[in-house]
Design an enzyme around this catalytic site. Structure first.
Site, PDB file in Angstrom:
ATOM      1  N   HIS A 101     -13.410   9.644   5.366  1.00 37.67           N
ATOM      2  CA  HIS A 101     -13.473  10.089   3.970  1.00 37.67           C
ATOM      3  C   HIS A 101     -14.585  11.117   3.759  1.00 37.67           C
ATOM      4  O   HIS A 101     -14.441  12.051   2.960  1.00 37.67           O
ATOM      5  CB  HIS A 101     -13.705   8.906   3.030  1.00 37.67           C
ATOM      6  CG  HIS A 101     -12.463   8.158   2.666  1.00 37.67           C
ATOM      7  ND1 HIS A 101     -11.342   8.779   2.163  1.00 37.67           N
ATOM      8  CD2 HIS A 101     -12.168   6.830   2.714  1.00 37.67           C
ATOM      9  CE1 HIS A 101     -10.413   7.864   1.912  1.00 37.67           C
ATOM     10  NE2 HIS A 101     -10.883   6.683   2.250  1.00 37.67           N
TER      11      HIS A 101
ATOM     12  N   ASP B 249      -9.858   0.047   9.802  1.00 41.79           N
ATOM     13  CA  ASP B 249      -9.540   0.693   8.528  1.00 41.79           C
ATOM     14  C   ASP B 249      -9.500   2.205   8.716  1.00 41.79           C
ATOM     15  O   ASP B 249     -10.487   2.824   9.091  1.00 41.79           O
ATOM     16  CB  ASP B 249     -10.579   0.325   7.473  1.00 41.79           C
ATOM     17  CG  ASP B 249     -10.094   0.571   6.053  1.00 41.79           C
ATOM     18  OD1 ASP B 249      -9.525   1.645   5.793  1.00 41.79           O
ATOM     19  OD2 ASP B 249     -10.264  -0.322   5.200  1.00 41.79           O
TER      20      ASP B 249
ATOM     21  N   ASP C 213      -4.709  -0.127   8.643  1.00 43.66           N
ATOM     22  CA  ASP C 213      -4.034  -0.233   7.350  1.00 43.66           C
ATOM     23  C   ASP C 213      -3.332   1.073   6.992  1.00 43.66           C
ATOM     24  O   ASP C 213      -2.273   1.082   6.377  1.00 43.66           O
ATOM     25  CB  ASP C 213      -5.017  -0.644   6.250  1.00 43.66           C
ATOM     26  CG  ASP C 213      -6.324   0.151   6.283  1.00 43.66           C
ATOM     27  OD1 ASP C 213      -6.516   0.995   7.188  1.00 43.66           O
ATOM     28  OD2 ASP C 213      -7.160  -0.084   5.400  1.00 43.66           O
ATOM     29  N   HIS C 214      -3.916   2.183   7.427  1.00 48.42           N
ATOM     30  CA  HIS C 214      -3.369   3.514   7.136  1.00 48.42           C
ATOM     31  C   HIS C 214      -4.057   4.520   8.036  1.00 48.42           C
ATOM     32  O   HIS C 214      -4.986   4.184   8.778  1.00 48.42           O
ATOM     33  CB  HIS C 214      -3.610   3.886   5.663  1.00 48.42           C
ATOM     34  CG  HIS C 214      -5.058   3.783   5.272  1.00 48.42           C
ATOM     35  ND1 HIS C 214      -6.000   4.707   5.662  1.00 48.42           N
ATOM     36  CD2 HIS C 214      -5.723   2.838   4.552  1.00 48.42           C
ATOM     37  CE1 HIS C 214      -7.185   4.348   5.193  1.00 48.42           C
ATOM     38  NE2 HIS C 214      -7.060   3.214   4.519  1.00 48.42           N
TER      39      HIS C 214
ATOM     40  N   GLU D  12     -12.637  -6.698  10.647  1.00 42.14           N
ATOM     41  CA  GLU D  12     -12.403  -5.345  10.152  1.00 42.14           C
ATOM     42  C   GLU D  12     -13.469  -4.376  10.636  1.00 42.14           C
ATOM     43  O   GLU D  12     -14.666  -4.583  10.403  1.00 42.14           O
ATOM     44  CB  GLU D  12     -12.373  -5.313   8.622  1.00 42.14           C
ATOM     45  CG  GLU D  12     -12.066  -3.905   8.097  1.00 42.14           C
ATOM     46  CD  GLU D  12     -12.396  -3.693   6.625  1.00 42.14           C
ATOM     47  OE1 GLU D  12     -11.866  -2.731   6.042  1.00 42.14           O
ATOM     48  OE2 GLU D  12     -13.193  -4.483   6.075  1.00 42.14           O
TER      49      GLU D  12
ATOM     50  N   SER E   9      -6.141   0.986   0.820  1.00 43.08           N
ATOM     51  CA  SER E   9      -6.465  -0.169   1.662  1.00 43.08           C
ATOM     52  C   SER E   9      -6.198  -1.504   0.991  1.00 43.08           C
ATOM     53  O   SER E   9      -6.131  -2.528   1.678  1.00 43.08           O
ATOM     54  CB  SER E   9      -7.939  -0.106   2.088  1.00 43.08           C
ATOM     55  OG  SER E   9      -8.174   1.007   2.912  1.00 43.08           O
TER      56      SER E   9
ATOM     57  N   ASP F 158     -12.930   4.238   8.302  1.00 46.37           N
ATOM     58  CA  ASP F 158     -12.380   4.845   7.084  1.00 46.37           C
ATOM     59  C   ASP F 158     -13.429   5.652   6.333  1.00 46.37           C
ATOM     60  O   ASP F 158     -13.169   6.778   5.890  1.00 46.37           O
ATOM     61  CB  ASP F 158     -11.833   3.720   6.194  1.00 46.37           C
ATOM     62  CG  ASP F 158     -11.317   4.210   4.861  1.00 46.37           C
ATOM     63  OD1 ASP F 158     -10.237   4.822   4.827  1.00 46.37           O
ATOM     64  OD2 ASP F 158     -11.994   3.958   3.834  1.00 46.37           O
TER      65      ASP F 158
ATOM     66  N   HIS G 162     -14.848  -6.212  -0.156  1.00 42.77           N
ATOM     67  CA  HIS G 162     -14.153  -4.925  -0.148  1.00 42.77           C
ATOM     68  C   HIS G 162     -12.654  -5.168  -0.023  1.00 42.77           C
ATOM     69  O   HIS G 162     -12.199  -6.293   0.145  1.00 42.77           O
ATOM     70  CB  HIS G 162     -14.683  -4.053   0.990  1.00 42.77           C
ATOM     71  CG  HIS G 162     -14.546  -2.588   0.762  1.00 42.77           C
ATOM     72  ND1 HIS G 162     -13.642  -1.812   1.454  1.00 42.77           N
ATOM     73  CD2 HIS G 162     -15.184  -1.753  -0.094  1.00 42.77           C
ATOM     74  CE1 HIS G 162     -13.732  -0.558   1.037  1.00 42.77           C
ATOM     75  NE2 HIS G 162     -14.665  -0.492   0.099  1.00 42.77           N
TER      76      HIS G 162
ATOM     77  N   HIS H  84      -6.416   9.661   2.681  1.00 46.12           N
ATOM     78  CA  HIS H  84      -5.645   8.945   3.691  1.00 46.12           C
ATOM     79  C   HIS H  84      -4.465   9.792   4.153  1.00 46.12           C
ATOM     80  O   HIS H  84      -4.063  10.743   3.485  1.00 46.12           O
ATOM     81  CB  HIS H  84      -5.115   7.629   3.117  1.00 46.12           C
ATOM     82  CG  HIS H  84      -6.186   6.664   2.757  1.00 46.12           C
ATOM     83  ND1 HIS H  84      -5.949   5.535   1.996  1.00 46.12           N
ATOM     84  CD2 HIS H  84      -7.511   6.643   3.038  1.00 46.12           C
ATOM     85  CE1 HIS H  84      -7.074   4.859   1.836  1.00 46.12           C
ATOM     86  NE2 HIS H  84      -8.039   5.528   2.461  1.00 46.12           N
TER      87      HIS H  84
END
Length: 525
Positions: free
Chosen positions: A342, A62, A379-380, A333, A112, A338, A173, A455
């Protein structure tokens, strides 16, 4: 790829520790020999693996954009005493690499939830929604019905395969929930987080859907305990800590319901590492492991006595799932890459990525490239990068080798485009040499102040190996991924090419071509 020499001498000047390149790298023969070996290996890929994929594994990092992959590679090497740049991640060894376009149907830079719907359900969707098409509107319960889309985990289960979900985040999640839930709001973790009108209209929270939508998911591991228990029930690991207590308003104990349903089916519920590793996978058919009330801790902060690593969870999952002669589908995952980004905490994010790479390596040892399609992707991306003309072997968390020519202050190689690391001291950029910029929770400097970094919108890499991995090539929409996996595994909508449950997935078209040629030959005669 190339043999590396780990007997390097470190030189440190002005807070920069540089590992000089080795003597053999000065010789063109070294580079030519390495390139020729790589070419020789590449030529073997001309014989494509068209076997049927009995097993399907998707590793989802992620937020693991390409800069994160590169930085994690360097970190992995530096953790083993090398300069880092020449290191190979486990995912680097995969023979096929492509790019995925990550945008959501209503967002240039995605979230996500919408991306998870793409790479699990095969259709692009709106940001904030899971398991529903773009016709569904975020937070509007009445747009759910009729717009549900099913995931590859469901396709695999319907085909008789065992299925599993392993994550370092909450099991409800965004990423894991798209595998089983249909929710117009990714934040509806339990009924406590849902508006009254949504509950009255019949929408279900995501935790409830985990146990009700796809009966008998074989393996579920991650965090999110509190969403499974009645409101205010004290947590087993953190008794009396209110923020970790149960959240459910409906009074249901979803864990006990699961235990009751699976007790005669070799089902086991665990909530700590000791319980998990004491299991004999041969005696377990169903496993529910909830190791934290919320997300699992960062790997750098993990209690190795009580909290399992991602690698340990993956190993147990595969050993349980692979008992099924029909094969399995496993979603893994690395979800806290991620979260680290963040928060502007690059060190946390990169160590999470390295740990996911370890899990990829462990999975490779437990499976075969001949019958297992493994895909690693993200995912990104994030607004994370590193630069500044750093020399070879510069610690990935270190300083660039020069001062800014604008404010005459040093800067770290790692920087964020936005986020919480933006900081002014006396109206000017903070002098990073006065603080510990290699501390685990150091927030790297950011250009734009935000409480949470965002992101990134660029394409992400898709690494693939095993049966039909060559179908992941070039640049594709993200929702293409599960279609390839389903085709390789002879599940879902692409099964016409599968004549039997054994042999090659491409068998039917080959025979059809031969039959056509035979008919044409007879006509010509």
């Amino acid at each position: 790829m190339y043999e590396t020499d780990v007997t390097l001498i470190t030189r440190c000047d002005h807070n920069l520790c540089i590992l000089p390149f080795t003597e053999k790298e000065k010789d063109p023969k070294y580079w030519n020999a390495g390139a020729q070996m790589t070419l020789k290996n590449a030529l073997t890929l001309q014989t494509l693996n068209k076997n049927k994929a009995e097993n399907l594994i998707l590793f989802l990092g992620d937020g693991m954009g390409v800069p994160t992959v590169t930085a994690a590679r360097i970190l992995k090497g530096q953790l083993s005493g090398q300069s880092g740049e020449e290191t190979q991640l486990e995912m680097d060894k995969f023979p096929f690499v492509s790019l995925a376009k990550t945008y959501n149907t209503n967002a240039q830079v995605p979230d996500s939830a919408g991306t998870a719907t793409a790479y699990l359900c095969g259709v692009k969707a709106n940001e904030g929604t899971v398991g529903v098409s773009a016709a569904a509107v975020r937070s509007q319960c009445n747009t759910t019905e009729g717009n549900e889309v099913t995931s590859i985990l469901r396709w695999a289960k319907d085909a008789g395969k065992s299925v599993g979900i392993v994550t370092t985040t909450r099991v409800n999640h965004a990423t894991p929930s798209a595998a089983y839930a249909h929710s117009v709001d990714r934040d509806w973790y339990s009924d406590n987080e849902m508006p009254a009108e949504a509950l009255q209209a019949g929408c279900k929270d995501i935790a409830r859907q985990l146990f009700e939508n796809i009966p008998n998911i074989d393996v579920i591991m991650g965090g999110g305990r509190k969403y499974m228990f009645p409101k205010n029930r004290s947590d087993v690991e953190y008794p009396g800590v209110a923020k970790h207590s149960g959240t459910r308003k409906d009074g249901r104990d979803l864990v006990q319901e699961w235990i009751d349903k699976t007790k005669d089916k070799k089902g086991h519920y665990v909530w700590n590492k000791k319980q998990l590793l004491s299991l004999n996978p041969n005696n377990v058919d169903y496993l529910l492991g909830l190791f934290e009330p919320g997300d699992l801790p960062y790997d750098l902060e993990r209690n190795s006595e009580t909290d399992p690593s991602l690698t340990e969870m993956v190993e147990v999952a595969i050993k349980i799932l692979r008992k099924n002669p029909s094969g399995f589908y496993l979603l893994v995952e690395g979800g806290r890459i991620d979260h680290g980004h963040h928060e502007g905490k690059a060190k946390q994010a990169l160590h999470e990525a390295v740990e996911m790479d370890r899990a990829i390596g462990r999975a490779s040892l437990l499976t075969s490239i001949h019958d297992t399609l493994t895909i690693v992707t993200a995912d990104h991306s994030h607004m994370f990068n590193f630069g500044g003309y750093t020399p070879r072997g510069n610690t990935i968390f270190g300083l660039a080798p020069m001062l800014s020519d604008a404010d005459q202050k040093p800067f770290t190689s790692i920087l964020y485009g936005n986020g919480p690391g933006y900081k002014l001291v006396n109206g000017a950029r903070e002098n990073v040499s006065t603080i510990d910029y290699q501390e685990n929770n150091y927030q790297a400097q950011a250009a734009v102040p935000l409480s949470m970094e965002t992101h990134g919108g660029e394409d992400v890499a898709v690494f693939a190996k095993g049966p039909m991995a060559h179908l992941l090539h070039g640049v594709h929409e993200q929702n293409y991924i599960p279609h390839v996996m389903a085709y390789a595994g002879c599940i879902g909508q692409n099964r016409e090419h599968c004549l039997s449950r054994s042999g090659t997935a491409g068998l039917h078209p080959v025979l059809s071509t031969i039959a056509t040629l035979f008919t044409v030959t007879r006509l010509l005669c």
